[in-house]
Scaffold this motif. Structure first.
Motif, PDB file in Angstrom:
ATOM      1  N   ALA A 285       6.175   7.622   3.180  1.00 15.72           N
ATOM      2  CA  ALA A 285       4.436   6.400   2.579  1.00 15.72           C
ATOM      3  C   ALA A 285       4.425   5.502   3.056  1.00 15.72           C
ATOM      4  O   ALA A 285       3.904   4.710   3.293  1.00 15.72           O
ATOM      5  CB  ALA A 285       5.128   5.867   1.359  1.00 15.72           C
TER       6      ALA A 285
ATOM      7  N   GLU B 137      10.555  10.614   0.605  1.00 12.04           N
ATOM      8  CA  GLU B 137       9.689  10.148   0.426  1.00 12.04           C
ATOM      9  C   GLU B 137       9.720   8.705   1.281  1.00 12.04           C
ATOM     10  O   GLU B 137       7.612   8.358   0.909  1.00 12.04           O
ATOM     11  CB  GLU B 137       9.410  10.655  -1.110  1.00 12.04           C
ATOM     12  CG  GLU B 137       8.406  10.578  -1.198  1.00 12.04           C
ATOM     13  CD  GLU B 137       8.273  10.884  -3.368  1.00 12.04           C
ATOM     14  OE1 GLU B 137       6.650  10.892  -4.132  1.00 12.04           O
ATOM     15  OE2 GLU B 137       8.961  11.434  -3.286  1.00 12.04           O
TER      16      GLU B 137
ATOM     17  N   LYS C  34       1.211  -1.212   0.088  1.00 17.40           N
ATOM     18  CA  LYS C  34       0.097  -0.169  -0.187  1.00 17.40           C
ATOM     19  C   LYS C  34       0.537   1.063   0.119  1.00 17.40           C
ATOM     20  O   LYS C  34       0.450   2.083  -0.524  1.00 17.40           O
ATOM     21  CB  LYS C  34      -0.914  -0.198   1.699  1.00 17.40           C
ATOM     22  CG  LYS C  34      -1.637   1.391   1.105  1.00 17.40           C
ATOM     23  CD  LYS C  34      -2.633   0.840   2.332  1.00 17.40           C
ATOM     24  CE  LYS C  34      -3.741   2.396   2.737  1.00 17.40           C
ATOM     25  NZ  LYS C  34      -4.755   2.182   3.520  1.00 17.40           N
ATOM     26  N   ALA C  35       1.941   1.106   0.943  1.00 11.44           N
ATOM     27  CA  ALA C  35       3.128   2.316   1.078  1.00 11.44           C
ATOM     28  C   ALA C  35       3.579   2.330  -1.002  1.00 11.44           C
ATOM     29  O   ALA C  35       3.463   3.666  -1.398  1.00 11.44           O
ATOM     30  CB  ALA C  35       3.894   1.791   1.478  1.00 11.44           C
TER      31      ALA C  35
ATOM     32  N   ARG D 223       2.130   1.883  -3.397  1.00  7.78           N
ATOM     33  CA  ARG D 223       1.129   2.474  -4.318  1.00  7.78           C
ATOM     34  C   ARG D 223       1.059   3.904  -4.153  1.00  7.78           C
ATOM     35  O   ARG D 223       0.524   4.213  -5.129  1.00  7.78           O
ATOM     36  CB  ARG D 223      -0.322   1.746  -3.981  1.00  7.78           C
ATOM     37  CG  ARG D 223      -0.651  -0.012  -3.946  1.00  7.78           C
ATOM     38  CD  ARG D 223      -1.554  -0.618  -4.676  1.00  7.78           C
ATOM     39  NE  ARG D 223      -2.239  -0.538  -3.034  1.00  7.78           N
ATOM     40  CZ  ARG D 223      -2.597  -1.732  -2.178  1.00  7.78           C
ATOM     41  NH1 ARG D 223      -1.102  -2.592  -2.712  1.00  7.78           N
ATOM     42  NH2 ARG D 223      -3.140  -1.580  -1.128  1.00  7.78           N
ATOM     43  N   LYS D 224       1.073   4.007  -2.948  1.00  2.10           N
ATOM     44  CA  LYS D 224       1.470   6.021  -1.966  1.00  2.10           C
ATOM     45  C   LYS D 224       2.247   6.665  -3.909  1.00  2.10           C
ATOM     46  O   LYS D 224       1.463   7.999  -3.672  1.00  2.10           O
ATOM     47  CB  LYS D 224       1.201   6.261  -0.547  1.00  2.10           C
ATOM     48  CG  LYS D 224       0.266   6.017  -0.554  1.00  2.10           C
ATOM     49  CD  LYS D 224       0.867   5.992   1.802  1.00  2.10           C
ATOM     50  CE  LYS D 224      -0.699   5.274   2.215  1.00  2.10           C
ATOM     51  NZ  LYS D 224      -2.445   6.596   2.557  1.00  2.10           N
ATOM     52  N   LEU D 225       3.060   5.938  -3.615  1.00  2.00           N
ATOM     53  CA  LEU D 225       4.105   6.673  -4.242  1.00  2.00           C
ATOM     54  C   LEU D 225       3.878   6.318  -5.890  1.00  2.00           C
ATOM     55  O   LEU D 225       4.867   6.764  -6.701  1.00  2.00           O
ATOM     56  CB  LEU D 225       5.318   6.069  -4.165  1.00  2.00           C
ATOM     57  CG  LEU D 225       6.334   5.994  -2.672  1.00  2.00           C
ATOM     58  CD1 LEU D 225       7.194   5.311  -2.871  1.00  2.00           C
ATOM     59  CD2 LEU D 225       6.875   7.768  -2.516  1.00  2.00           C
TER      60      LEU D 225
ATOM     61  N   GLU E  35      -2.008   3.700   9.036  1.00  2.00           N
ATOM     62  CA  GLU E  35      -4.057   3.979   8.629  1.00  2.00           C
ATOM     63  C   GLU E  35      -4.181   2.042   9.201  1.00  2.00           C
ATOM     64  O   GLU E  35      -5.637   1.601   8.726  1.00  2.00           O
ATOM     65  CB  GLU E  35      -4.176   3.498   7.265  1.00  2.00           C
ATOM     66  CG  GLU E  35      -3.920   5.279   6.809  1.00  2.00           C
ATOM     67  CD  GLU E  35      -3.465   5.646   4.897  1.00  2.00           C
ATOM     68  OE1 GLU E  35      -2.885   7.210   4.697  1.00  2.00           O
ATOM     69  OE2 GLU E  35      -3.710   4.696   3.959  1.00  2.00           O
TER      70      GLU E  35
ATOM     71  N   GLU F  34       2.958   6.507   6.650  1.00  2.00           N
ATOM     72  CA  GLU F  34       1.381   6.821   6.058  1.00  2.00           C
ATOM     73  C   GLU F  34       0.886   5.270   5.838  1.00  2.00           C
ATOM     74  O   GLU F  34      -0.020   5.403   6.830  1.00  2.00           O
ATOM     75  CB  GLU F  34       1.437   7.271   5.534  1.00  2.00           C
ATOM     76  CG  GLU F  34       1.657   9.083   5.614  1.00  2.00           C
ATOM     77  CD  GLU F  34       1.623   9.405   4.557  1.00  2.00           C
ATOM     78  OE1 GLU F  34       0.792   9.396   3.280  1.00  2.00           O
ATOM     79  OE2 GLU F  34       1.847  10.820   3.834  1.00  2.00           O
ATOM     80  N   ALA F  35       1.444   4.376   5.422  1.00  2.78           N
ATOM     81  CA  ALA F  35       0.117   3.013   5.518  1.00  2.78           C
ATOM     82  C   ALA F  35       0.490   2.357   6.794  1.00  2.78           C
ATOM     83  O   ALA F  35      -1.031   2.074   7.259  1.00  2.78           O
ATOM     84  CB  ALA F  35       0.896   2.160   3.977  1.00  2.78           C
TER      85      ALA F  35
END
Length: 726
Positions: free
Chosen positions: A208, A204, A115-116, A118-120, A215, A211-212
Motif C-alpha cells: 500500500a 499488504e 493515502k497508503a 486509506r488504501k487499507l 502515484e 503504491e501510494a
C-alpha cells in the motif's frame, strides 16, 4: 529507480545503526534512493535525538519489564515499539523532492503515507506538524534528519497496541495510566486493527505504501538487499549504537545545586534547558538544550550551546538572535523567539536572588509564565496551595480552607496571603485547578502556585492555556517525597485527591519573594470554621454510623471556586446546553423525573447541613419529594473528601468517582442539589463519560449548560415549584 528493502525484526541498536549507515552512504552518493521497512524485536522505547533518557522514559518500569531503550538519529518525541508495529523510512536526496524545505518534504511524505493507509481502509489524514491521524486520533508519528544533500524521513504505523504497556513506559501524565486514562488515551490514539477490524499482513502494508509513493512521487520501486558496503559499515557502527555513550550521554542534562532548570513548549516542540550561571557575575557558563523538536542541521543545537558559553545573562537574548542571524536552519514550526524564550525561562530565576533567595536555592522557583518573576509577584492576587501539603489528619486537607492552627506550612502561606490581600485557595484535584485557572483568567488575576516540578511539567498545557485566558503565574517548588517519586499508583491517587503523604512548602523563601507585596489589613474575611449540623429533615437518610465531619464546605465558601460562567442570570435554565427560560427548563426536568424508572437525587453539603433557614427549607421539600416519589433514591455527598473505597454505593457518593453510585443503582436519572458548582461540573463530566444517566442540576447560582437540564437560581421557593409540578 528506488530500492526497497525490508530489514526484518531487529533489536533497537541495530535499527538505529542501519539508519546511520543508510543516511551516511546516501549523503556520499554511494547508494540509490531507498525505501526501508523495519520492525523491532524485542520491544523498545526510542527517544528523539535531542532528548534525555531520564526525562522521557520510566526507567524503573522498562528495566523491570525487559524493554530496551535507545536514541534515534531523528528529532521528535519518545515512542514505544513492540514486535507488531511497522516502521517505514525514505532515504533520498533533496533533488528527488524538488529541493523542497524540510516542512514541505514532511507534508509531502506524510500525505503520501496517509493515502497508503486509506488504501487499507483507514481514513487517515496528515496533521501538522508531523502526525498522521484518523478523525483526530494519532496512528503514525514521523520525523526526519538531513545530512548534506541527503535526508532520512521515517515514521511508524501502529498496527495493534498494548496501550497500558506503551503509556507506562513513557514519562507522561498519570491520568493516562489508569483504566480511565487508557480509555481516554484511546480517544487520541488509534491503530490499524481497530480501524478496519483485522490485522493485515506486513506485505499488504508494504504494498500500500509503495503504491501510494508511485502515484504521488512518480517513482519506480524495486525490491533489493543491503549492499556489502552497507553491511560492513553496519558491523562497524552497531556496537556504538548499543553503548551508554550513545543512549545516555549524547544529551545528558547537567546537574548540581547551582544549575538552573526550565521547560518551554511551543508549536514546534518541547525544550528542556539546564543552565550553569555564575550567580555573582551573572555570566552563563554552560547551557544544555534538550527536547522533542526537529531541526536541520541537527548539530545546530550544539553550536548554539557553545556560542552562548561565558555570555553575560543580560546579553543572552542578543547573542541568540545574533547566532541565528548568521546561520540558516530548517525546522517545523520553530522560530528564533522560541529559542530565546526557552533559554531565558530558567535564567529569569536569577531575579529571585535579588529578593534574598540563596544562590543554591534558586530552583525552588520553578518559573514565571507571562511576565518577569518580580513583575508577576507584584501583581499576584491569588495563591494556589496543594492539599498534599496539609497533614493527613487535618480536617481541612480536602477542603478549600485552613484553620491556621500552626500544624503545617499551608497555614503559614494562608496567613501570608491574607496579610497581603491575596486569595488563598487549596487545590484538591486537577479539575478544580482547571476551573480556578479559568476564573483567574476571566478576572485577569495573576497567581502564585506551589507544586512540584513533575506536576508543573506534566500540567504545563493547562498553565499555558491559563496564560491565553489572561492569567499569568509564578510557580514555587515544594519539599518532600512527591507522588511522582513513589510510582504510578501514588500518581493516580494524587490526580483524584487521594494521595496520603504530607509535603512541605518553602515558607522562608515564600516570605522573601512576597516581600515585594505590601501587607494590608485582613479585609478578606474567610468563613469561620464550624462543625456542620445535620439538616433535621434529612437525618433519616444519613447512616446511623456516619461520623459528622468537623468541617465541611458551606454556602459562604470562596466564590473563586466557581468556574467561568458566560451567563450570570438566576432566572434562566439550560436544555442540552441551550439557554431557555426557567419555566421551560423546569417543565422538562419534571417530565424527566416523572418518566424515570430508577431516579436518584444527590444531596450535597450546601443542603445536607443546616447552614441556614434556606437549607432547612430545601431539606423539608426534599423529604416531601421522596414521599411523593418512593422510587427516588437519595445519595449523600456530605463533603468532597475521598472515601478511600469505603463507600456504601446505595446511599453515598465517592467524590472522585461519583459515577460508581449511579452505575451501582442503575439510575436512569440523576438530579443534583446542594453541590458546589465546581464539584457539580466535575460530577457531570464523570457521569457523562461513564454512564448513560440523564442529568438534572438544581443550582443556586447560574446553572450548568453541560447537564441535560439545569435550573438556575434554585432557592427554596423555586424548589417548591419543582415539587408542586412533579
Amino acid at each position: 529507480m528506488w530500492r526497497v528493502i525490508y530489514t526484518g525484526q531487529r533489536p533497537a541498536h541495530e535499527n538505529m545503526a542501519l539508519d546511520s549507515v543508510l543516511l551516511e552512504l546516501k549523503s556520499e552518493g554511494k547508494i540509490p534512493n531507498t525505501i526501508r521497512f523495519l520492525q523491532f524485536k524485542p520491544e523498545c522505547v526510542l527517544i528523539g535525538y535531542h532528548q534525555a533518557v531520564e526525562q522521557e522514559v520510566r526507567l524503573e518500569y522498562v528495566q523491570r519489564e525487559g524493554i530496551e531503550v535507545n536514541r534515534r538519529i531523528t528529532g521528535g518525541g519518545a515512542i514505544y515499539f513492540d514486535e507488531l508495529q511497522i516502521g517505514w523510512e525514505i532515504i533520498a536526496d533533496r533533488e528527488s523532492f524538488g529541493n523542497k524545505s524540510y516542512e514541505k518534504i514532511t507534508r509531502t511524505i506524510c500525505e503520501t503515507v496517509a493515502k497508503a493507509l486509506r488504501k487499507l481502509g483507514v481514513n487517515a489524514q496528515f496533521r501538522p506538524r508531523n502526525d498522521i491521524e484518523v478523525e483526530g486520533k494519532k496512528i503514525s508519528g514521523t520525523g526526519g534528519v538531513f545530512e548534506g544533500n541527503a535526508f532520512l524521513y521515517q515514521g511508524t504505523i501502529l498496527m495493534d497496541v498494548n496501550l497500558e504497556r506503551m503509556l507506562k513506559s513513557l514519562q507522561i501524565p498519570v491520568e493516562k495510566l489508569t483504566s480511565k486514562g487508557i480509555k481516554s488515551a484511546e480517544d487520541r490514539i488509534t491503530w490499524v486493527k481497530r480501524e478496519i477490524g483485522r490485522l493485515p499482513e506486513k506485505e499488504e502494508v508494504f504494498n500500500a505504501i509503495l503504491e501510494a509513493l508511485k502515484e504521488e512521487l512518480g517513482i519506480e520501486p524495486y525490491w533489493g538487499e543491503l549492499t556489502k558496503e552497507e553491511l560492513e559499515l553496519f558491523e562497524e557502527k552497531k556496537d556504538y549504537f548499543k553503548s551508554d555513550e550513545w543512549i545516555y550521554h549524547v544529551k545528558k542534562a547537567i546537574t548540581g545545586d547551582e544549575i538552573l532548570y526550565g521547560i518551554y513548549r511551543c508549536p514546534g516542540g518541547t525544550f528542556r534547558v539546564s543552565a550553569k550561571v555564575d550567580p555573582q557575575t551573572k555570566v552563563l557558563q554552560q547551557v544544555i538544550i534538550n527536547g522533542d523538536f526537529f531541526i536541520n542541521p541537527k548539530r545546530l543545537i550544539y553550536d548554539l550551546e557553545a556560542y552562548l558559553k561565558h555570555t553575560p545573562v543580560q546579553e543572552v537574548e542578543k547573542r541568540i538572535r545574533e547566532f541565528f542571524k548568521e546561520r540558516e536552519f530548517e525546522s517545523v514550526n520553530l522560530t528564533v523567539d522560541d529559542f530565546v524564550e526557552a533559554v531565558m525561562f530558567p535564567l529569569r530565576k536569577l531575579e529571585a536572588q535579588d529578593l534574598g533567595i540563596d544562590k543554591k536555592k534558586l530552583n525552588r522557583v520553578i518559573g514565571s509564565i507571562g511576565g518577569g518573576l518580580k513583575e508577576n509577584i507584584k501583581k499576584a492576587k491569588v495563591m494556589l496551595l496543594p492539599y498534599c501539603a496539609k497533614p493527613t489528619w487535618c480536617d481541612y486537607r480536602h477542603t478549600d480552607d485552613c484553620g491556621e492552627c500552626g500544624g503545617c506550612t499551608v497555614g503559614d502561606l494562608y496567613r501570608m496571603a491574607y496579610e497581603r490581600g491575596m486569595i488563598p485557595i487549596t487545590i484538591t484535584s486537577f479539575e478544580m485547578l482547571r476551573d480556578v485557572l479559568q476564573w483567574c483568567g476571566e478576572n485577569g488575576y495573576t497567581y502564585i502556585g506551589h507544586c512540584c516540578y513533575e506536576f508543573y511539567e506534566k500540567r504545563y498545557e493547562i498553565f499555558k492555556k491559563a496564560k491565553e485566558w489572561g492569567a499569568n503565574g509564578v510557580f514555587l517548588d515544594i519539599e518532600g517525597v512527591t507522588c511522582y517519586s513513589l510510582g504510578v499508583e501514588e500518581e493516580e491517587k494524587a490526580y483524584h485527591g487521594e494521595f496520603q503523604v504530607e509535603l512541605d512548602l518553602y515558607v522562608e523563601d515564600s516570605e522573601k519573594l512576597l516581600s515585594l507585596k505590601e501587607k494590608t489589613s485582613r479585609v478578606q474575611k474567610r468563613q469561620s470554621a464550624q462543625k456542620p449540623v445535620p439538616n433535621e429533615n434529612l437525618k433519616e437518610f444519613i447512616p446511623q454510623n456516619y461520623k459528622v465531619p468537623k468541617v465541611a464546605p458551606g454556602p459562604q465558601e470562596d466564590m473563586s471556586r466557581l468556574p467561568i460562567v458566560r451567563e450570570t442570570s438566576t432566572e434562566i435554565g439550560f436544555i442540552n446546553g441551550q439557554k431557555v427560560s426557567f419555566e421551560e427548563a423546569l417543565q422538562v426536568a419534571v417530565e424527566l423525573l416523572s418518566k424515570a424508572k430508577r431516579p436518584t437525587l444527590i444531596v450535597g453539603p450546601l443542603v445536607l447541613w443546616a447552614w441556614n433557614e434556606e437549607a432547612k427549607k430545601k431539606g423539608e421539600i426534599i423529604k416531601r419529594l421522596k414521599e411523593k416519589y418512593p422510587n427516588l433514591n437519595i445519595h449523600l455527598l456530605p463533603d468532597y473528601k475521598p472515601k478511600n473505597k469505603k463507600v456504601d454505593f446505595s446511599r453515598e457518593v465517592d467524590p472522585p468517582n461519583p459515577h460508581l453510585s449511579v452505575l451501582y443503582g442503575e439510575h436512569d436519572l440523576t438530579l443534583m442539589i446542594g453541590v458546589h458548582c465546581y464539584r457539580t461540573d466535575f460530577t457531570i463530566r464523570m457521569l457523562k463519560k461513564y454512564t448513560d444517566t440523564k442529568i438534572v442540576t438544581l443550582c443556586t447560582l447560574y446553572g450548568h449548560p453541560d447537564a441535560d437540564v439545569s435550573l438556575a437560581g434554585v432557592n427554596s421557593k423555586k424548589l417548591e415549584m419543582f415539587y408542586e409540578m412533579a
